[in-house]
Design a protein around this motif. Sequence first.
Motif, PDB file in Angstrom:
ATOM      1  N   LEU A 184       1.304  -1.399   0.250  1.00  0.00           N
ATOM      2  CA  LEU A 184       0.857   0.566   0.454  1.00  0.00           C
ATOM      3  C   LEU A 184       1.025   1.608  -0.358  1.00  0.00           C
ATOM      4  N   TYR A 185       2.386   1.461   0.904  1.00  0.00           N
ATOM      5  CA  TYR A 185       2.997   2.137   1.467  1.00  0.00           C
ATOM      6  C   TYR A 185       4.149   1.910   0.219  1.00  0.00           C
ATOM      7  N   GLY A 186       4.210   1.669  -0.914  1.00  0.00           N
ATOM      8  CA  GLY A 186       5.293   1.837  -1.543  1.00  0.00           C
ATOM      9  C   GLY A 186       6.943   1.153  -0.665  1.00  0.00           C
ATOM     10  N   ILE A 187       7.006   0.393   0.566  1.00  0.00           N
ATOM     11  CA  ILE A 187       7.428   0.219   1.161  1.00  0.00           C
ATOM     12  C   ILE A 187       8.139  -0.868   0.404  1.00  0.00           C
ATOM     13  N   LYS A 188      10.263  -1.529   0.564  1.00  0.00           N
ATOM     14  CA  LYS A 188      10.680  -2.563   0.221  1.00  0.00           C
ATOM     15  C   LYS A 188      10.836  -2.988   1.447  1.00  0.00           C
ATOM     16  N   PHE A 189      11.043  -4.871   1.425  1.00  0.00           N
ATOM     17  CA  PHE A 189      10.694  -5.237   2.342  1.00  0.00           C
ATOM     18  C   PHE A 189      11.847  -6.703   2.289  1.00  0.00           C
ATOM     19  N   ASP A 190      12.177  -7.129   3.562  1.00  0.00           N
ATOM     20  CA  ASP A 190      13.140  -8.120   2.964  1.00  0.00           C
ATOM     21  C   ASP A 190      12.851  -9.110   4.616  1.00  0.00           C
ATOM     22  N   ALA A 191      11.933 -10.600   3.572  1.00  0.00           N
ATOM     23  CA  ALA A 191      10.911 -11.399   4.898  1.00  0.00           C
ATOM     24  C   ALA A 191      12.794 -12.137   5.334  1.00  0.00           C
ATOM     25  N   VAL A 192      12.555 -12.271   6.598  1.00  0.00           N
ATOM     26  CA  VAL A 192      14.002 -12.799   7.204  1.00  0.00           C
ATOM     27  C   VAL A 192      13.324 -14.186   7.760  1.00  0.00           C
ATOM     28  N   PRO A 193      14.084 -14.858   7.889  1.00  0.00           N
ATOM     29  CA  PRO A 193      13.710 -16.513   7.619  1.00  0.00           C
ATOM     30  C   PRO A 193      13.678 -16.831   9.349  1.00  0.00           C
ATOM     31  N   LEU A 194      11.883 -17.443   9.707  1.00  0.00           N
ATOM     32  CA  LEU A 194      12.713 -18.042  11.554  1.00  0.00           C
ATOM     33  C   LEU A 194      13.675 -19.476  11.557  1.00  0.00           C
ATOM     34  N   ASP A 195      13.922 -20.121  12.407  1.00  0.00           N
ATOM     35  CA  ASP A 195      14.819 -20.487  12.062  1.00  0.00           C
ATOM     36  C   ASP A 195      13.786 -21.995  12.347  1.00  0.00           C
ATOM     37  N   GLU A 196      14.528 -23.419  12.232  1.00  0.00           N
ATOM     38  CA  GLU A 196      13.987 -24.550  12.073  1.00  0.00           C
ATOM     39  C   GLU A 196      12.646 -24.304  13.549  1.00  0.00           C
ATOM     40  N   GLN A 197      13.279 -23.946  14.533  1.00  0.00           N
ATOM     41  CA  GLN A 197      12.091 -24.434  15.668  1.00  0.00           C
ATOM     42  C   GLN A 197      11.347 -23.421  15.478  1.00  0.00           C
ATOM     43  N   PHE A 198      10.370 -22.269  14.572  1.00  0.00           N
ATOM     44  CA  PHE A 198      10.251 -21.044  13.949  1.00  0.00           C
ATOM     45  C   PHE A 198       9.978 -20.245  15.392  1.00  0.00           C
ATOM     46  N   GLN A 199      11.238 -20.051  15.395  1.00  0.00           N
ATOM     47  CA  GLN A 199      11.561 -18.922  17.069  1.00  0.00           C
ATOM     48  C   GLN A 199      11.821 -17.716  16.027  1.00  0.00           C
TER      49      GLN A 199
END
Length: 350
Positions: free
Chosen positions: A120-135
């Motif tokens: 909506l606001y034209g923001i670049k993002f980087d989705a950082v992976p959770l670890d193997e335990q989803f933390q």
Amino acid sequence: MSKFWSPFVKSLVPYVPGEQPKLTKLVKLNTNENPYGPSPKALAAMQTELNDNLRLYPDPNSDLLKQAVARYYGVQGNQVFLGNGSDEVLAHIFHGLLQHDQPLLFPDISYSFYPVYCGLYGIKFDAVPLDEQFQINPADYAKPNGGIIFPNPNAPTGCLLALDAVEQILKASPDSVVVVDEAYIDFGGETAITLVDRYPNLLVTQTLSKSRSLAGLRVGLAVGHPDLIEALERIKNSFNSYPLDRLAIVGAAAAFEDREYFDKTCQLVIESRDKVVGQLQAKGFEVLPSAANFIFARHPQHDAAGLAAKLREQGVIVRHFKQERIAQFLRISIGTPEQNQALIDGLGDL
């Protein structure tokens, strides 16, 4: 008729809220609503306010509620921002504080409104992976960024990040705004609001929809340094000067004052959560550690979509996400003891 749209609208991918079924007999464990009603004192305050004064605009600053929040958390009134649900508060944060050249960081499995706001606001993002335990691993966020946001506890996993780990993220990015989205903090976590006076880059958001059972009222808040709050006030007053109505202001303020009812109902949810976790584990489910009013679970022998469909046939609705890493998990809200038992009965003998 899309020829009348502004060009950017065509590329938007909107948020999809949890199903709100019209049938009343369903056991609804899909949207993390509180099974216990609002504080009786909140209801009484709203009933008193239901009078001829509704012809008048509400206080645009919602000072009664700001002061109630400030008293509750031991902060100043100018450190509190209020909005029409925490989603509106988050929208103003994305718009006013997170539009920068560097990408915004948030977990790859997280609140699915975050990438929507970026679109909506034209923001670049980087989705950082959770670890193997989803933390969340704080070290993964120690890199150049235009801001950081994450729920704590995370959603839909329910996993909690300890306060010292939150502080680690804050220390590594002193020149970026770090937003801690605490929609579920009251069900087993410790709020980061205790850190706002030491970290001017910290902004904490909360909602009254979960732990205070006021999802139908739409009240959200943010607490942080007055400079951050001023930016949000400027956005709000360029968007909607009256986001909270008269009933919401008095009802929410009364809910914050009624600590006894709040503590009691949160504890009931926590006790029910622990019992449901044990019952699901006895059926062979793997359940992630949750500090929220929901749990995130998968069964090694049964497809999650199939389980969700089976439960629906039994009149129980849970949330199933199709995102690849979590496609075999179900997110299950904690209900009343009777609703929780309906869940267990609906699963039958796996």
